[in-house]
Write an enzyme that holds these catalytic residues in place. Structure first.
Site, PDB file in Angstrom:
ATOM      1  N   GLU A  38       0.858  -1.180   0.000  1.00  0.00           N
ATOM      2  CA  GLU A  38       0.000   0.000   0.000  1.00  0.00           C
ATOM      3  C   GLU A  38       0.900   1.237   0.000  1.00  0.00           C
ATOM      4  OE1 GLU A  38      -3.209   0.064   2.765  1.00  0.00           O
ATOM      5  OE2 GLU A  38      -3.575  -2.069   2.498  1.00  0.00           O
ATOM      6  N   CYS A  95      -2.217  -6.868   6.189  1.00  0.00           N
ATOM      7  CA  CYS A  95      -1.494  -8.056   5.722  1.00  0.00           C
ATOM      8  C   CYS A  95      -0.647  -8.740   6.794  1.00  0.00           C
ATOM      9  CB  CYS A  95      -0.624  -7.673   4.530  1.00  0.00           C
ATOM     10  SG  CYS A  95      -1.558  -6.874   3.236  1.00  0.00           S
TER      11      CYS A  95
HETATM   12  C1  UGA Z   1       2.959  -5.857   2.823  1.00  0.00           C
HETATM   13  C2  UGA Z   1       4.136  -6.370   1.980  1.00  0.00           C
HETATM   14  O1  UGA Z   1       5.249  -5.476   2.110  1.00  0.00           O
HETATM   15  C3  UGA Z   1       3.748  -6.496   0.502  1.00  0.00           C
HETATM   16  O2  UGA Z   1       4.827  -7.059  -0.232  1.00  0.00           O
HETATM   17  C4  UGA Z   1       2.514  -7.411   0.398  1.00  0.00           C
HETATM   18  O3  UGA Z   1       2.072  -7.545  -0.944  1.00  0.00           O
HETATM   19  C5  UGA Z   1       1.387  -6.835   1.223  1.00  0.00           C
HETATM   20  O4  UGA Z   1       1.829  -6.722   2.611  1.00  0.00           O
HETATM   21  C6  UGA Z   1       0.218  -7.772   1.118  1.00  0.00           C
HETATM   22  O5  UGA Z   1       0.326  -8.905   1.580  1.00  0.00           O
HETATM   23  O6  UGA Z   1      -0.783  -7.418   0.484  1.00  0.00           O
HETATM   24  P1  UGA Z   1       1.866  -3.443   3.272  1.00  0.00           P
HETATM   25  O7  UGA Z   1       1.084  -4.127   4.360  1.00  0.00           O
HETATM   26  O8  UGA Z   1       1.176  -2.562   2.308  1.00  0.00           O
HETATM   27  O9  UGA Z   1       2.656  -4.523   2.379  1.00  0.00           O
HETATM   28  O10 UGA Z   1       2.944  -2.518   3.991  1.00  0.00           O
HETATM   29  P2  UGA Z   1       4.487  -2.600   4.335  1.00  0.00           P
HETATM   30  O11 UGA Z   1       5.181  -1.505   3.671  1.00  0.00           O
HETATM   31  O12 UGA Z   1       5.033  -3.956   4.175  1.00  0.00           O
HETATM   32  O13 UGA Z   1       4.436  -2.260   5.906  1.00  0.00           O
HETATM   33  C7  UGA Z   1       3.762  -3.119   6.825  1.00  0.00           C
HETATM   34  C8  UGA Z   1       3.883  -2.579   8.228  1.00  0.00           C
HETATM   35  O14 UGA Z   1       5.206  -2.714   8.728  1.00  0.00           O
HETATM   36  C9  UGA Z   1       3.540  -1.087   8.364  1.00  0.00           C
HETATM   37  O15 UGA Z   1       2.752  -0.921   9.524  1.00  0.00           O
HETATM   38  C10 UGA Z   1       4.890  -0.424   8.558  1.00  0.00           C
HETATM   39  O16 UGA Z   1       4.800   0.754   9.317  1.00  0.00           O
HETATM   40  C11 UGA Z   1       5.643  -1.502   9.312  1.00  0.00           C
HETATM   41  N1  UGA Z   1       7.108  -1.444   9.156  1.00  0.00           N
HETATM   42  C12 UGA Z   1       7.673  -1.608   7.942  1.00  0.00           C
HETATM   43  C13 UGA Z   1       7.902  -1.242  10.283  1.00  0.00           C
HETATM   44  O17 UGA Z   1       7.423  -1.078  11.417  1.00  0.00           O
HETATM   45  N2  UGA Z   1       9.274  -1.213  10.125  1.00  0.00           N
HETATM   46  C14 UGA Z   1       9.848  -1.394   8.911  1.00  0.00           C
HETATM   47  O18 UGA Z   1      11.108  -1.373   8.854  1.00  0.00           O
HETATM   48  C15 UGA Z   1       9.041  -1.585   7.791  1.00  0.00           C
END
Ligand code: UGA
Length: 436
Positions: free
Chosen positions: A155, A260
């Protein structure tokens, strides 16, 4: 190729628009009539950078349309991408009723060979169930294949992720299905990894769970850093320089949210345990993540002592920047805790306020939605940061300070440089780095 995309939620809408942009003739379908009507008029029901532009472009070019008549979409398409939602049940398992319902509809409308491609995130062996459901319910001898093509878009950068993928996983069991999907993704030929169906399904769950594990790992270290003189940002930087580890997804803070990671990690745990395996590793990942909220609230209490009657500015509501999505957003839990303690909140987010008003209504006496960050800082005893929107890093901190009653910042995402912000006169609390 004539493609039907079933479900126009996050994955479905982006997939429909993306496949049309690759040059296919796409018909998107959803049972919610408003979503279909909006999409047909070029309006995306979610905020996603660039989505409306390419939606409108492909509608105008005539290679994209939407209908709420699922039977029509099935009959008109050679390939069907199943993108319906797969909610989580109480016990952590995945509720597959929508996938089953769609499979039954496909069976009833099987008017020629179709390739049914599962794109939603689903438990391993779902395609096998789709195949069985269609076989049991079909009314003729028409042939069909099933395949798995998990989606990896994030997202906030979904359109760009779809149009510039780093891999495309295709799980198939026949040559015909393989060749059809190769044709669909011709533009990305060198990025294709072709596997069997169970493998493709597992790659998706495994990838999300591994990324969540990285986040919980760094958050665990973040707590250790706070007890010592170590700085988690530098620890992550140092670890990330090793190409075997990589720098991404090592950002400590309030943990992961969204639709997710929390769901997928529980689903994979459930699948593993169902098969008699010990999946405690992933249970720990989930537990560490759940604890982040309380640890953050403790910091707020440490800075303000008693929260009852205190005014707090809350910046960032979406579960991550560049989206209006608040599903499993840490902000919801933090706000609930603060309200329970009797605090008065002034909240702001660049995109997610309308969604948040459905959780915490606008007319509540304890929560005021403001027009920007500066208004949120007006008269508050502390300002807390929950989502790392870029515009927060660019705030005029002197102006913010003048508006606040007490210059206290509690930063759940390490947006600022501690030394710099303390020089501006703030008492600054952050994650995994020295706080007062
Ligand atoms: C995630 C995956 O990254 C995608 O590859 C996948 O397609 C998607 O889920 C899905 O299954 O549909 P998304 O949930 O959109 O994508 O967001 P991310 O960017 O992965 O972040 C997820 C969470 O982790 C967020 O709350 C973010 O703030 C947190 N996060 C991310 C951290 O706390 N630390 C980090 O270093 C990275």
């Amino acid at each position: 190729m004539k493609i039907g995309v079933i479900g126009t939620g996050y994955v479905g809408l982006v997939t429909a628009v993306g496949l049309a942009d690759l040059g296919h003739q796409v018909i998107g379908t959803d049972m919610v009539k408003e979503k279909v009507d909006e999409a047909s008029r070029g309006i995306a029901h979610i905020y996603e950078p660039g989505l409306e532009e390419i939606l409108q472009k492909n509608l105008n070019q005539g290679n994209l349309s939407f209908t709420y008549k699922l039977d029509q979409a099935i009959r008109e398409s050679e390939v069907l991408f199943v993108c319906v939602n797969t909610p989580q049940r109480e016990d952590g398992s995945t509720d597959m009723c929508y996938v089953e319902g769609v499979s039954q509809q496909i069976a009833e409308n099987l008017n020629g060979y179709k390739l049914v491609v599962e794109k939603s995130t689903v438990p391993i062996q779902t395609s096998m169930w789709i195949k069985r459901t269609i076989t049991l319910n079909k009314k003729n001898s028409m042939d069909f294949d099933v395949a798995s093509n998990p989606e990896f878009l994030r997202e906030g950068s979904a359109v760009s992720d779809f149009l510039h993928p780093d891999r495309i996983i295709i799980g198939v069991e026949t040559e015909r299905a393989k060749n059809t999907l190769i044709e669909i993704y011709k533009k990305f030929e060198e990025l294709l990894l072709i596997t069997n169906i169970d493998t493709a399904e597992l790659i998706k769950h495994a990838s999300n769970s591994f990324l969540a594990m990285k986040i919980s790992f760094i958050n665990l270290l973040s707590d250790l850093c706070e007890k010592t003189d170590a700085d988690v940002e530098k620890v992550a930087q140092g670890m990330g320089l090793d190409p075997r580890i990589g720098a991404q997804f090592l950002k400590a803070g309030l943990g992961y949210g969204g639709s997710c990671f929390p769901k997928d990690i529980r689903a994979l745990t459930h699948i593993g345990e169902d098969m008699g395996l010990n999946f405690h590793l992933l249970k720990e990942v989930d537990r560490i993540n759940s604890e982040r909220i309380q640890k953050f609230v403790e910091k707020i209490k440490k800075s303000l002592w008693i929260l009852k009657g205190k005014k707090i500015g809350v910046l960032g509501l979406s579960f991550k920047p560049q989206t209006d999505d608040i599903r499993n957003a840490p902000s919801i839990e933090v706000i609930k805790e603060l309200l329970k303690e009797g605090a008065q909140l002034r909240v702001y987010d660049p995109q997610a306020m309308e969604n948040m008003k459905e959780v915490f209504p606008e007319n509540s006496p304890h929560i005021i939605y403001t027009k920007d960050s500066y208004e949120a800082a007006e008269g508050v005893n502390a300002l807390i940061f929950i989502t790392e929107w870029e515009e927060f890093a660019e705030l005029d901190l002197k102006k913010i300070r003048q508006k606040m009653v007490n210059p206290i910042i509690v930063d759940g995402r390490n947006i600022f440089e501690p030394q710099q912000i303390r020089e501006t006169g703030f008492e600054y609390y952050c994650m995994g780095r020295k706080s007062p």
